[in-house]
Design an enzyme around this catalytic site. Structure first.
Site, PDB file in Angstrom:
ATOM      1  N   GLN A 208       0.841  -1.194   0.000  1.00 27.43           N
ATOM      2  CA  GLN A 208       0.000   0.000   0.000  1.00 27.43           C
ATOM      3  C   GLN A 208       0.876   1.244   0.000  1.00 27.43           C
ATOM      4  OE1 GLN A 208      -2.203   1.677   3.512  1.00 27.43           O
ATOM      5  NE2 GLN A 208      -3.977   0.812   2.461  1.00 27.43           N
TER       6      GLN A 208
ATOM      7  N   TYR B  55      -6.192  10.463   4.974  1.00 29.95           N
ATOM      8  CA  TYR B  55      -4.918  10.795   4.340  1.00 29.95           C
ATOM      9  C   TYR B  55      -5.157  11.542   3.030  1.00 29.95           C
ATOM     10  CZ  TYR B  55      -2.806   7.853   7.921  1.00 29.95           C
ATOM     11  OH  TYR B  55      -2.407   7.324   9.126  1.00 29.95           O
TER      12      TYR B  55
ATOM     13  N   ARG C 152      -7.820   1.452  -1.752  1.00 31.40           N
ATOM     14  CA  ARG C 152      -8.548   1.455  -0.473  1.00 31.40           C
ATOM     15  C   ARG C 152      -9.358   2.734  -0.388  1.00 31.40           C
ATOM     16  NH1 ARG C 152      -6.886  -0.409   5.708  1.00 31.40           N
ATOM     17  NH2 ARG C 152      -8.597  -1.906   5.608  1.00 31.40           N
TER      18      ARG C 152
ATOM     19  N   GLY D 174      -7.808  -8.136  10.541  1.00 31.08           N
ATOM     20  CA  GLY D 174      -6.670  -7.344  10.967  1.00 31.08           C
ATOM     21  C   GLY D 174      -6.215  -7.614  12.380  1.00 31.08           C
ATOM     22  N   ARG D 175      -6.914  -7.032  13.340  1.00 28.96           N
ATOM     23  CA  ARG D 175      -6.430  -7.094  14.719  1.00 28.96           C
ATOM     24  C   ARG D 175      -6.344  -8.517  15.255  1.00 28.96           C
ATOM     25  NH1 ARG D 175      -9.249  -2.237  14.482  1.00 28.96           N
ATOM     26  NH2 ARG D 175      -8.050  -0.430  15.175  1.00 28.96           N
TER      27      ARG D 175
END
Length: 332
Positions: free
Chosen positions: A101, A171, A219, A312-313
């Site tokens: 990414q 972002y 994304r 993910g986590r």
């Protein structure tokens, strides 16, 4: 029949199952964003056994001005390619595919980290940091588009299986997409088609650099969940344009600068977004968000909420999560 074990055979990126490890910042890089031993060890551990079909490497800065934090990985210089290839090689040897990414922080960057003034689409205070960036002129926008292009080419040359363009979580590209931070009156602002003009130019530049057969993911922060912010209706328009421009997979997320509506909860909490995106595109859609149980992943796929599931986590906390989940499905 297991939905998670079903291979993905359509498109440029074929995968042996539907399990994805999404990008998660580790802050483990060496000085100046170089690959460190701890980065190599981390991804070696996560990809061991190849149970995860696709690993998306954490967001990496395309230029020093777009660096968000110390310890962030870099794709900002050709001298990094050889070390980046070591990372791709480790993941491949373990049996998974790897996408990197690439990102620019925009107004989320701090001058104390980058040495440069923060920039953004408009001179509007960043909702998280409160700092007001310098508004980019069109020449400067073109320069950043070129930096995305160069970074994507480095990702390809390092041997990765694809590149993901980051437009989420407040972002740089998300700042252009969101009406919260994009107040421009030129062609890069206004309605959703104006606000994604830069995205389409980035996608086209990246495609020119990497060629027709190299997978491009994007994304997308598909809803700001904030008043006068971006909405899922904006994102449905954007998603169709991204597919036309050559994006191969959409990776759906949400929440500007980490903000998520209190009503959003449960496993797969962005599924209402991914489900709507799936209605308007034919390319695969990744869903990530709070998924910790393999049964939840199976249900989300069965209900056509997404084509691929990002965990993910749970994987971050337990490197054997994927192995246990895949073996559990194989045994049943």
């Amino acid at each position: 029949m297991s939905y998670l074990l079903n291979p993905l055979n359509k498109g440029k990126l074929t995968l042996k199952n539907r399990l994805v490890m999404p990008p998660m910042a580790t802050s483990k890089s060496d000085k100046d964003g170089k690959i460190s031993k701890s980065i190599l060890d981390y991804y070696d551990e996560k990809s061991k056994g190849g149970y995860i079909s696709l690993i998306i490497i954490e967001h990496s800065f395309i230029t020093q001005q777009g660096k968000v934090s110390e310890g962030q990985l870099s794709v900002a210089d050709d001298s990094l390619i050889d070390d980046l290839s070591k990372l791709a090689d480790i993941i491949h040897r373990n049996g998974s595919k790897a996408v990197m990414q690439i990102n620019h922080a925009g107004s989320a960057a701090k001058e104390t980290i980058t040495g440069y003034e923060a920039v953004g689409p408009s001179a509007v205070a960043n909702p998280r940091l409160g700092n007001t960036p310098k508004e980019l002129n069109q020449k400067e926008i073109k320069e950043i588009i070129n930096e995305f292009k160069n970074a994507a080419l480095r990702v390809k040359e390092a041997g990765f299986d694809g590149v993901e363009i980051h437009s989420a979580h407040g972002y740089f590209l998300n700042q252009f997409f969101s009406p919260l931070t994009n107040k421009r009156t030129d062609e890069y602002g206004g309605d959703v088609l104006g606000r994604i003009k830069i995205h389409l130019e980035v996608i086209n530049a990246v495609r020119d650099a990497v060629g027709d057969n190299f997978p491009i993911l994007l994304r997308l922060g598909a809803s700001d969940y904030m008043d006068v912010g971006s909405t899922i209706e904006d994102s449905k328009i954007a998603a169709q344009e991204f597919e036309k421009a050559g994006v191969d997979i959409l990776d759906v997320s949400g929440g500007f600068c980490g903000y998520i509506s209190p009503e959003i909860a449960g496993q797969g909490y962005f599924s209402s977004l991914s489900e709507e995106i799936k209605k308007v595109v034919s390319i695969p859609v990744i869903l990530t968000g709070g998924i910790t149980d393999v049964s939840a992943a199976e249900k989300l796929l069965a209900e056509n909420k997404a084509d691929l599931i990002g965990v993910g986590r749970a994987i971050y906390k337990d490197s054997e999560w994927a192995e246990k989940a895949i073996k559990n499905l194989c045994d049943n």
